[in-house]
Design a protein around this motif. Structure first.
Motif, PDB file in Angstrom:
ATOM      1  N   TYR A  22      34.592  35.547  47.263  1.00  0.00           N
ATOM      2  CA  TYR A  22      34.054  34.402  46.500  1.00  0.00           C
ATOM      3  C   TYR A  22      32.544  34.520  46.314  1.00  0.00           C
ATOM      4  N   LYS A  73      29.936  32.307  40.252  1.00  0.00           N
ATOM      5  CA  LYS A  73      30.958  31.268  40.361  1.00  0.00           C
ATOM      6  C   LYS A  73      30.535  30.193  41.370  1.00  0.00           C
ATOM      7  N   TRP A 106      28.066  27.764  39.749  1.00  0.00           N
ATOM      8  CA  TRP A 106      28.744  26.902  38.769  1.00  0.00           C
ATOM      9  C   TRP A 106      29.559  25.822  39.479  1.00  0.00           C
ATOM     10  N   ASP A 107      30.228  26.189  40.546  1.00  0.00           N
ATOM     11  CA  ASP A 107      31.043  25.220  41.289  1.00  0.00           C
ATOM     12  C   ASP A 107      30.173  24.174  41.983  1.00  0.00           C
ATOM     13  N   THR A 164      29.848  19.604  41.563  1.00  0.00           N
ATOM     14  CA  THR A 164      30.200  18.690  42.649  1.00  0.00           C
ATOM     15  C   THR A 164      29.665  17.287  42.396  1.00  0.00           C
ATOM     16  N   GLU A 197      31.835  17.335  48.807  1.00  0.00           N
ATOM     17  CA  GLU A 197      32.319  18.357  47.878  1.00  0.00           C
ATOM     18  C   GLU A 197      31.444  19.599  47.913  1.00  0.00           C
ATOM     19  N   VAL A 214      32.477  23.651  48.802  1.00  0.00           N
ATOM     20  CA  VAL A 214      32.197  24.830  47.969  1.00  0.00           C
ATOM     21  C   VAL A 214      31.450  25.882  48.781  1.00  0.00           C
TER      22      VAL A 214
END
Length: 432
Positions: A3, A27, A30-31, A35, A133, A137
């Motif tokens: 990841y 990624k 971006w994640d 949140t 959140e 991540v």
């Protein structure tokens, strides 16, 4: 694929008025942006009450955070990557810390912190490591990754070079907010040659250093910061609005503690009034909530809370007068006595406020908030502290400028001075 190394199928870009484009290919980044906790920053203004002076200053912590991330991304990918002094394994950590460094700011930021004795960095770290959140991540990178990001922001991470990119006297945070705040306020003071600075930045063992040939760009940056603080950040009208904002919250807290029956129960604030703040209480609060309650509180039966909310919402701000605490402390005492005698509560309507800034300092071991100086990398590789080479920087090094003002409701005093001679006496004392 791990990841940590995962890339988006197609690069995402944010159109930005300062950096033109903000590029996201990782990624993880971006994640994180998606949140709940990061999106909350859209509802926190970057400059607090400054929009009441410079009407364009409506930009947010969200925009600024993206800007800091983009500067750090460029420094690493375009300048540091592949250099022996830089560990490429720290790339994602540094970019996440840049993106999330302001995550814990409350509504109206520093004014809110002062009223409730809070520290946004403590809440930033709590959000990163708590049940959130954004934590979920970051933990996908590794179980200890959220704590590492928190350590960089808390300035305790062992790699000091990483910390210096986020927090130093020439960091990505300052480089973004000076330009961004100048753009949105419409002033010219905050502009400097960032492109030149990025080209001459070099990684060193413990911090970023600047090639000697870039010294003049750094001088320009420091003077831009100096001017922005006194022309924008410490603007007396913005400070007046901040004073009223703080007094609204003080009054609401005092009324709550006295058992006052609010028409509009301050449910989101009770945890703060009672000093029993849970992380969810903090995350749920933003400037939209405060402004809604100010609209409701202007209809409260308490005349002080109602008046202060009206003043803030309708921009009927306090006037200010210069004063010097060391020599005019008796004047403050006399004014407080006259205010009380005239039936005006000095706790809410006579406010002393001070602003202070140290534009640049060199290292002073053992002093509070000791600062690591900016170093120039000379042609022979030697490092030299900036003020030893720059006469401009030497002239302002270690020189703290402080400004003191008294804030008061001149409109109230002027309109009532014919009926109450004490009002006229107060005005005369304030203006002399």
């Amino acid at each position: 694929m791990n990841y940590k190394d995962e890339k988006l199928f197609e690069e995402k870009v944010f159109k930005d008025p300062v950096h033109r484009y903000i590029h996201v290919r990782d990624k993880v980044i971006w994640d994180v942006i998606g949140t709940r906790e990061f999106q909350r920053l859209r509802r926190i203004k970057q400059l607090g009450t400054t929009y009441l002076v410079f009407h364009g200053a409506e930009h947010t912590r969200f925009q600024h955070s993206l800007g800091v991330y983009e500067i750090v991304r460029r420094i690493i990918d375009d300048g540091f990557s592949g250099r022996t002094e830089w560990n490429d394994e720290e790339r994602l950590l540094t970019m996440c810390a840049a993106l999330l460094h302001d995550l814990g700011h409350g509504p109206f930021s520093h004014a809110f912190e002062k009223v409730f004795t809070l520290d946004h960095e403590v809440f930033t770290q709590a959000i990163l490591t708590g049940d959130t959140e954004v934590n979920a991540v970051l933990k996908r990178v590794s179980p200890d990754f959220p704590q590492k990001v928190a350590d960089v922001i808390g300035k305790t991470y062992p790699d000091k070079l990483v910390v210096s990119l986020i927090s130093s006297q020439i960091d990505a945070d300052r480089m973004d907010y000076l330009q961004r705040d100048a753009y949105y306020t419409g002033v010219s003071y905050g502009h400097f040659d960032m492109e030149r600075i990025l080209r001459v930045m070099r990684p060193d063992e413990e911090q970023v250093v600047i090639k000697f040939s870039g010294m003049h760009a750094v001088e320009d940056y420091i003077m831009s910061r100096y001017q922005m603080y006194w022309q924008v950040y410490f603007h007396p009208v913005s400070r007046s609005a901040e004073v009223i904002l703080m007094k609204i919250l003080h009054r609401a807290k005092d009324l709550h503690n006295r058992g006052y029956a609010f028409r509009y129960d301050p449910v989101p604030f009770k945890a703060f009034f009672d000093r029993k703040i849970e992380l969810e209480d903090y995350i749920s609060l933003d400037e939209n909530v405060l402004m809604t309650y100010f609209q409701w509180w202007r209809k409260e039966d308490d005349p002080i809370l109602s008046d202060l909310c009206n003043r803030f919402l309708d921009r009927k701000l306090f006037q200010h007068a210069e004063f010097e605490p060391a020599t005019e402390y008796r004047k403050i005492g006399e004014l407080e006595r006259l205010f009380k005698e005239a039936g005006i509560d000095p706790e809410y309507y006579l406010v002393a406020d001070s602003s202070s800034d140290l534009p640049y300092d060199f290292y002073r071991t053992g002093e509070e908030n000791e600062r690591v100086p900016i170093y120039l990398q000379m042609n022979n590789g030697e490092l030299r502290e900036l003020s030893r080479s720059s006469e401009i920087v030497e002239a302002i090094s270690g020189k703290r400028r402080t400004d003191h003002k008294l804030y008061f409701p001149e409109d109230l005093l002027e309109s009532g001075k014919d009926e109450n001679p004490l009002y006229g006496k107060i005005l005369e004392l304030l203006k002399n």
